[in-house]
Write a protein that holds these residues in place. Structure first.
Motif, PDB file in Angstrom:
ATOM      1  N   LEU A  33      11.859  -6.861 -11.702  1.00 31.60           N
ATOM      2  CA  LEU A  33      12.811  -7.761 -11.062  1.00 31.60           C
ATOM      3  C   LEU A  33      12.039  -8.982 -10.569  1.00 31.60           C
ATOM      4  CD1 LEU A  33      14.738  -5.109  -8.952  1.00 31.60           C
ATOM      5  CD2 LEU A  33      15.335  -5.981 -11.200  1.00 31.60           C
ATOM      6  N   LYS A  34      12.277 -10.124 -11.209  1.00 30.05           N
ATOM      7  CA  LYS A  34      11.602 -11.364 -10.832  1.00 30.05           C
ATOM      8  C   LYS A  34      12.612 -12.219 -10.074  1.00 30.05           C
ATOM      9  CE  LYS A  34       8.809 -11.227 -15.006  1.00 30.05           C
ATOM     10  NZ  LYS A  34       8.406 -11.967 -16.215  1.00 30.05           N
ATOM     11  N   PHE A  35      12.218 -12.692  -8.897  1.00 27.28           N
ATOM     12  CA  PHE A  35      13.161 -13.422  -8.054  1.00 27.28           C
ATOM     13  C   PHE A  35      12.414 -14.388  -7.139  1.00 27.28           C
ATOM     14  CE2 PHE A  35      11.676  -9.804  -5.787  1.00 27.28           C
ATOM     15  CZ  PHE A  35      11.586 -10.179  -4.460  1.00 27.28           C
ATOM     16  N   CYS A  36      13.178 -15.301  -6.525  1.00 31.87           N
ATOM     17  CA  CYS A  36      12.642 -16.236  -5.539  1.00 31.87           C
ATOM     18  C   CYS A  36      13.103 -15.788  -4.154  1.00 31.87           C
ATOM     19  CB  CYS A  36      13.114 -17.660  -5.837  1.00 31.87           C
ATOM     20  SG  CYS A  36      12.518 -18.874  -4.649  1.00 31.87           S
ATOM     21  N   LYS A  37      12.219 -15.830  -3.179  1.00 31.91           N
ATOM     22  CA  LYS A  37      12.567 -15.373  -1.837  1.00 31.91           C
ATOM     23  C   LYS A  37      13.491 -16.323  -1.098  1.00 31.91           C
ATOM     24  CE  LYS A  37       8.347 -12.746  -1.002  1.00 31.91           C
ATOM     25  NZ  LYS A  37       7.187 -12.602  -0.116  1.00 31.91           N
ATOM     26  N   SER A  38      13.546 -17.589  -1.523  1.00 35.33           N
ATOM     27  CA  SER A  38      14.327 -18.560  -0.767  1.00 35.33           C
ATOM     28  C   SER A  38      15.428 -19.250  -1.571  1.00 35.33           C
ATOM     29  CB  SER A  38      13.395 -19.628  -0.193  1.00 35.33           C
ATOM     30  OG  SER A  38      12.710 -20.284  -1.240  1.00 35.33           O
ATOM     31  N   HIS A  39      15.385 -19.215  -2.870  1.00 36.52           N
ATOM     32  CA  HIS A  39      16.360 -19.935  -3.697  1.00 36.52           C
ATOM     33  C   HIS A  39      17.734 -19.270  -3.627  1.00 36.52           C
ATOM     34  CE1 HIS A  39      18.190 -21.597  -7.385  1.00 36.52           C
ATOM     35  NE2 HIS A  39      17.504 -22.675  -7.030  1.00 36.52           N
ATOM     36  N   GLY A  40      18.795 -20.066  -3.611  1.00 43.26           N
ATOM     37  CA  GLY A  40      20.153 -19.539  -3.488  1.00 43.26           C
ATOM     38  C   GLY A  40      20.631 -18.784  -4.719  1.00 43.26           C
ATOM     39  N   GLY A  41      20.086 -19.096  -5.895  1.00 40.13           N
ATOM     40  CA  GLY A  41      20.488 -18.386  -7.112  1.00 40.13           C
ATOM     41  C   GLY A  41      19.991 -16.956  -7.157  1.00 40.13           C
ATOM     42  N   SER A  42      19.029 -16.618  -6.303  1.00 46.50           N
ATOM     43  CA  SER A  42      18.472 -15.263  -6.266  1.00 46.50           C
ATOM     44  C   SER A  42      19.130 -14.394  -5.201  1.00 46.50           C
ATOM     45  CB  SER A  42      16.961 -15.321  -5.988  1.00 46.50           C
ATOM     46  OG  SER A  42      16.295 -15.992  -7.023  1.00 46.50           O
ATOM     47  N   ARG A  43      20.186 -14.865  -4.601  1.00 46.92           N
ATOM     48  CA  ARG A  43      20.811 -14.128  -3.490  1.00 46.92           C
ATOM     49  C   ARG A  43      21.285 -12.739  -3.920  1.00 46.92           C
ATOM     50  NH1 ARG A  43      22.645 -15.031   1.932  1.00 46.92           N
ATOM     51  NH2 ARG A  43      24.189 -13.429   2.298  1.00 46.92           N
ATOM     52  N   GLY A  44      21.936 -12.648  -5.080  1.00 48.36           N
ATOM     53  CA  GLY A  44      22.451 -11.356  -5.543  1.00 48.36           C
ATOM     54  C   GLY A  44      21.352 -10.343  -5.780  1.00 48.36           C
ATOM     55  N   ILE A  45      20.263 -10.766  -6.397  1.00 47.45           N
ATOM     56  CA  ILE A  45      19.174  -9.820  -6.666  1.00 47.45           C
ATOM     57  C   ILE A  45      18.449  -9.442  -5.379  1.00 47.45           C
ATOM     58  CG2 ILE A  45      17.308 -11.430  -7.219  1.00 47.45           C
ATOM     59  CD1 ILE A  45      16.795  -9.523  -9.661  1.00 47.45           C
ATOM     60  N   ARG A  46      18.363 -10.370  -4.426  1.00 47.29           N
ATOM     61  CA  ARG A  46      17.773 -10.015  -3.125  1.00 47.29           C
ATOM     62  C   ARG A  46      18.646  -8.986  -2.398  1.00 47.29           C
ATOM     63  NH1 ARG A  46      16.894 -15.713  -2.530  1.00 47.29           N
ATOM     64  NH2 ARG A  46      18.600 -15.765  -1.020  1.00 47.29           N
ATOM     65  N   ASP A  47      19.968  -9.148  -2.472  1.00 48.23           N
ATOM     66  CA  ASP A  47      20.876  -8.155  -1.872  1.00 48.23           C
ATOM     67  C   ASP A  47      20.716  -6.793  -2.541  1.00 48.23           C
ATOM     68  OD1 ASP A  47      21.823 -10.045  -0.140  1.00 48.23           O
ATOM     69  OD2 ASP A  47      23.663 -10.464  -1.289  1.00 48.23           O
ATOM     70  N   PHE A  48      20.565  -6.797  -3.867  1.00 47.62           N
ATOM     71  CA  PHE A  48      20.350  -5.528  -4.578  1.00 47.62           C
ATOM     72  C   PHE A  48      19.054  -4.866  -4.112  1.00 47.62           C
ATOM     73  CE2 PHE A  48      18.297  -3.182  -7.996  1.00 47.62           C
ATOM     74  CZ  PHE A  48      19.263  -2.213  -8.256  1.00 47.62           C
ATOM     75  N   ILE A  49      18.005  -5.650  -3.950  1.00 53.89           N
ATOM     76  CA  ILE A  49      16.710  -5.102  -3.526  1.00 53.89           C
ATOM     77  C   ILE A  49      16.819  -4.515  -2.122  1.00 53.89           C
ATOM     78  CG2 ILE A  49      14.340  -5.745  -2.910  1.00 53.89           C
ATOM     79  CD1 ILE A  49      14.499  -7.778  -5.262  1.00 53.89           C
ATOM     80  N   GLU A  50      17.517  -5.212  -1.232  1.00 54.96           N
ATOM     81  CA  GLU A  50      17.642  -4.730   0.142  1.00 54.96           C
ATOM     82  C   GLU A  50      18.518  -3.497   0.258  1.00 54.96           C
ATOM     83  OE1 GLU A  50      19.134  -8.001   2.362  1.00 54.96           O
ATOM     84  OE2 GLU A  50      17.314  -9.208   2.114  1.00 54.96           O
ATOM     85  N   GLN A  51      19.589  -3.404  -0.529  1.00 52.96           N
ATOM     86  CA  GLN A  51      20.573  -2.343  -0.327  1.00 52.96           C
ATOM     87  C   GLN A  51      20.439  -1.170  -1.297  1.00 52.96           C
ATOM     88  OE1 GLN A  51      24.397  -4.221  -0.454  1.00 52.96           O
ATOM     89  NE2 GLN A  51      23.805  -5.795   1.013  1.00 52.96           N
ATOM     90  N   ASP A  52      20.180  -1.434  -2.570  1.00 54.93           N
ATOM     91  CA  ASP A  52      20.293  -0.367  -3.571  1.00 54.93           C
ATOM     92  C   ASP A  52      19.000   0.001  -4.283  1.00 54.93           C
ATOM     93  OD1 ASP A  52      22.985  -0.247  -3.064  1.00 54.93           O
ATOM     94  OD2 ASP A  52      23.538  -1.603  -4.695  1.00 54.93           O
ATOM     95  N   LEU A  53      17.925  -0.730  -4.095  1.00 49.63           N
ATOM     96  CA  LEU A  53      16.717  -0.479  -4.879  1.00 49.63           C
ATOM     97  C   LEU A  53      16.107   0.890  -4.585  1.00 49.63           C
ATOM     98  CD1 LEU A  53      14.813  -1.629  -6.971  1.00 49.63           C
ATOM     99  CD2 LEU A  53      13.402  -2.479  -5.111  1.00 49.63           C
ATOM    100  N   VAL A  54      16.074   1.295  -3.335  1.00 51.13           N
ATOM    101  CA  VAL A  54      15.486   2.598  -2.980  1.00 51.13           C
ATOM    102  C   VAL A  54      16.297   3.735  -3.615  1.00 51.13           C
ATOM    103  CG1 VAL A  54      14.912   4.125  -1.074  1.00 51.13           C
ATOM    104  CG2 VAL A  54      14.477   1.691  -0.869  1.00 51.13           C
ATOM    105  N   ASP A  55      17.639   3.629  -3.568  1.00 54.63           N
ATOM    106  CA  ASP A  55      18.483   4.658  -4.194  1.00 54.63           C
ATOM    107  C   ASP A  55      18.294   4.679  -5.703  1.00 54.63           C
ATOM    108  OD1 ASP A  55      19.496   5.368  -1.733  1.00 54.63           O
ATOM    109  OD2 ASP A  55      21.214   3.995  -1.889  1.00 54.63           O
ATOM    110  N   PHE A  56      18.175   3.504  -6.321  1.00 52.13           N
ATOM    111  CA  PHE A  56      17.950   3.431  -7.764  1.00 52.13           C
ATOM    112  C   PHE A  56      16.639   4.113  -8.126  1.00 52.13           C
ATOM    113  CE2 PHE A  56      15.941   1.264 -11.363  1.00 52.13           C
ATOM    114  CZ  PHE A  56      16.877   1.529 -12.351  1.00 52.13           C
ATOM    115  N   ALA A  57      15.580   3.850  -7.348  1.00 50.58           N
ATOM    116  CA  ALA A  57      14.272   4.451  -7.633  1.00 50.58           C
ATOM    117  C   ALA A  57      14.301   5.970  -7.444  1.00 50.58           C
ATOM    118  CB  ALA A  57      13.208   3.824  -6.738  1.00 50.58           C
ATOM    119  N   LYS A  58      15.069   6.464  -6.452  1.00 51.15           N
ATOM    120  CA  LYS A  58      15.177   7.914  -6.245  1.00 51.15           C
ATOM    121  C   LYS A  58      15.963   8.574  -7.372  1.00 51.15           C
ATOM    122  CE  LYS A  58      14.908   8.075  -1.227  1.00 51.15           C
ATOM    123  NZ  LYS A  58      15.646   8.309   0.018  1.00 51.15           N
TER     124      LYS A  58
END
Length: 183
Positions: A33-58
């Motif tokens: 997952l390649k993303f920018c920490k501050s760019h607005g176009g990366s908002r969806g992937i940042r939300d995925f990383i914060e909310q669902d990434l741990v569950d996906f990895a498990k």
């Protein structure tokens, strides 16, 4: 065949290593997952990383997940499969739910099948040395020179009399004998 298919790899659509016959092996080997920490176009992937990434990895322990923050770049998902295929997908301006669906789609497929030119519709690991089966494979060779319709090759001549037909004939004989005795 058009020139477009000259640059597409050719292959077969088949389950790799009879996947799913004995047990299922997830074909997704690695996801980046390649993303920018501050760019607005990366908002969806940042939300995925914060909310669902741990569950996906498990839920998918056989898949390695890499996070690669990049400054001022568009967000990208790169999926690598066991057969060597790499699927690159831009997720610029995608929402959290869209990214979740796309990642689930990448997890459940076996590679980039859409970019493969099919050589044949069927494939087998053990081809027959006798050739393909046809409706005429086990037919009598006399049928090739026969003038049809021929009662010798009729379907009803070869079938034995069924139990229902025997009962019907016995009933008719009994009925005839009852009519003759009544007269």
């Amino acid at each position: 065949m058009s020139n477009k298919s000259l640059f597409i790899k050719s292959g077969f659509v088949r389950a790799p290593l009879q996947n799913g016959v004995g047990r299922y092996v997830c074909q997704l080997q690695r996801i980046v997952l390649k993303f920018c920490k501050s760019h607005g176009g990366s908002r969806g992937i940042r939300d995925f990383i914060e909310q669902d990434l741990v569950d996906f990895a498990k839920n998918s322990p056989g898949t390695v997940v890499y996070l690669k923050p990049r400054r001022h770049r568009s967000p990208v998902i790169v999926a690598e499969y066991l057969n060597g295929d790499r699927v690159w997908m831009s997720v610029h301006q995608k929402t959290h739910s869209e990214i979740t669906k796309w990642i689930e789609n990448l997890r459940t497929q076996q590679g980039d099948v859409a970019a493969t030119r099919l050589r044949k519709y069927q494939y087998t690991d053990h081809p027959s040395i006798q050739g393909p089966w046809t409706p005429f494979t086990f037919k009598d060779p006399e049928l090739n020179t026969a003038v049809l319709p021929d009662p010798k090759f009729g379907a009803n001549n070869r079938l034995p009399v069924s139990a229902t037909e025997k009962l019907r004939l016995l009933f008719e004989k009994q009925k005839l004998s009852d009519v003759q005795t009544a007269e």
